[in-house]
Design a protein around this motif. Sequence first.
Motif, short mmCIF file in Angstrom:
data_model
loop_
_atom_site.label_atom_id
_atom_site.label_comp_id
_atom_site.label_asym_id
_atom_site.label_seq_id
_atom_site.Cartn_x
_atom_site.Cartn_y
_atom_site.Cartn_z
N GLU A 1 0.99 18.62 15.28
CA GLU A 1 -0.27 19.35 15.04
C GLU A 1 -1.12 18.71 13.95
N GLY A 2 -0.68 17.65 13.36
CA GLY A 2 -1.48 16.97 12.37
C GLY A 2 -1.01 15.54 12.21
N GLU A 3 -1.95 14.61 12.10
CA GLU A 3 -1.57 13.19 12.02
C GLU A 3 -2.37 12.51 10.92
N GLU A 4 -1.77 11.49 10.36
CA GLU A 4 -2.43 10.63 9.38
C GLU A 4 -2.52 9.22 9.99
N THR A 5 -3.62 8.55 9.73
CA THR A 5 -3.85 7.20 10.26
C THR A 5 -3.81 6.20 9.12
N PHE A 6 -3.21 5.05 9.40
CA PHE A 6 -3.09 4.01 8.38
C PHE A 6 -3.39 2.66 9.03
N ALA A 7 -4.05 1.78 8.25
CA ALA A 7 -4.32 0.42 8.72
C ALA A 7 -4.22 -0.54 7.54
N LEU A 8 -3.67 -1.72 7.80
CA LEU A 8 -3.53 -2.74 6.76
C LEU A 8 -3.65 -4.11 7.41
N THR A 9 -4.53 -4.96 6.88
CA THR A 9 -4.66 -6.34 7.35
C THR A 9 -4.14 -7.27 6.27
N ALA B 1 0.86 -1.18 0.00
CA ALA B 1 0.00 0.00 0.00
C ALA B 1 0.90 1.24 0.00
N ILE B 2 0.34 2.34 -0.48
CA ILE B 2 1.07 3.61 -0.53
C ILE B 2 0.28 4.63 0.26
N LEU B 3 0.98 5.35 1.14
CA LEU B 3 0.37 6.42 1.92
C LEU B 3 1.04 7.74 1.52
N PRO B 4 0.40 8.53 0.67
CA PRO B 4 0.99 9.82 0.28
C PRO B 4 0.78 10.87 1.39
N LEU B 5 1.82 11.61 1.70
CA LEU B 5 1.76 12.67 2.71
C LEU B 5 2.32 13.95 2.09
N PRO B 6 1.54 14.57 1.23
CA PRO B 6 2.09 15.72 0.47
C PRO B 6 2.35 16.96 1.33
N LYS B 7 1.67 17.03 2.48
CA LYS B 7 1.79 18.24 3.28
C LYS B 7 2.57 17.97 4.55
N ALA B 8 3.58 18.80 4.83
CA ALA B 8 4.32 18.71 6.09
C ALA B 8 3.54 19.44 7.17
N HIS B 9 3.38 18.80 8.34
CA HIS B 9 2.62 19.41 9.43
C HIS B 9 3.57 19.96 10.48
N PRO B 10 3.16 21.00 11.18
CA PRO B 10 3.94 21.45 12.33
C PRO B 10 4.03 20.32 13.36
N TRP B 11 4.99 20.43 14.22
CA TRP B 11 5.27 19.37 15.17
C TRP B 11 4.04 19.02 16.00
#
Length: 300
Positions: free
Chosen positions: A246-254, A234-244
């Motif tokens: 202050e923003g999170e991305e969640t991922f799950a894979l079975t 799987a690919i998780l694109p994170l195009p935007k850098a977040h301040p320390w």
Amino acid sequence: MIRFFTSPAADAAASLRREYAAVAALRAGLERLLDAGDLAAARTALVRFESQARALRQTLAGYAPEALPPPGGLDMAGILAADDRTLRLALPDRLQAAMVWLAGRRRQALAALGEGRRRVLRLAAWALCLGLVGAAAAGGREVWRLRQQSREREARATFAVDLLDAASHLPPDFKVAGLLTPEQRDGHHWRWGVGPRTVVAFVLPLPRTVRLTFRVNNPVPDQTLTITANDAAAILPLPKAHPWMEGEETFALTFPGQAGLNSITIDYKAFNQSGMAFVPDDPTGYAAAFTAFAIVTEKP
């Protein structure tokens, strides 16, 4: 009473033993009377001994012919007529000689009745029984051992690992690389994934369904995480850098975990000192700050 391996010969052998034991008991009683000095009672008991010894002799002759004549101990007429002193001194030796001769004749008669063969059969039967009992015990131990091994495999194959918990004990054969030690500050917890990749490898003794979940705070502009779990990708694109923090991305894979070696890799498109430098004075390849990272197995 249940009797095993019965036959006419076996019954005859058992009867012969009882008859011999009765004569032996009379001889023992005679010697006790002699020791007590009761010569009158000893003379009466001697008559009974002679009568039963003669009867036993006849029984034995019916199964095996006599090769040697009996000793004088089977004819007590002379010693019965002797005085008490002679009786007291001579009778023990004559009784001994008589019993030795009768014992030899008993062995000959038992052999003629096939006692040796029956004894071998009995021993073989006991050996077989013991062997079966031993085999059953060994089989029971083997079943117990296999059950224990199965339980141990189940226990090793079923786990829930929190890689953000510094006190958590990893299962056996569980390795992590490209992931720094947990850190915390100002109420935040994280663990740095460093480039070029983070790898988690573990061994499963049994097939299991594996669920990977994580949250990540991304400090790198135009970041991409490529996650490969065994044959699943799987690919998780994170195009935007977040301040320390202050923003999170969640991922799950079975994905299906296999018996044997399993691996999870997270490849980073960019990281500190490779394609960018968000911490210029530090050579560490910081790529992503994981605020949660868990691997859980369960039965398919």
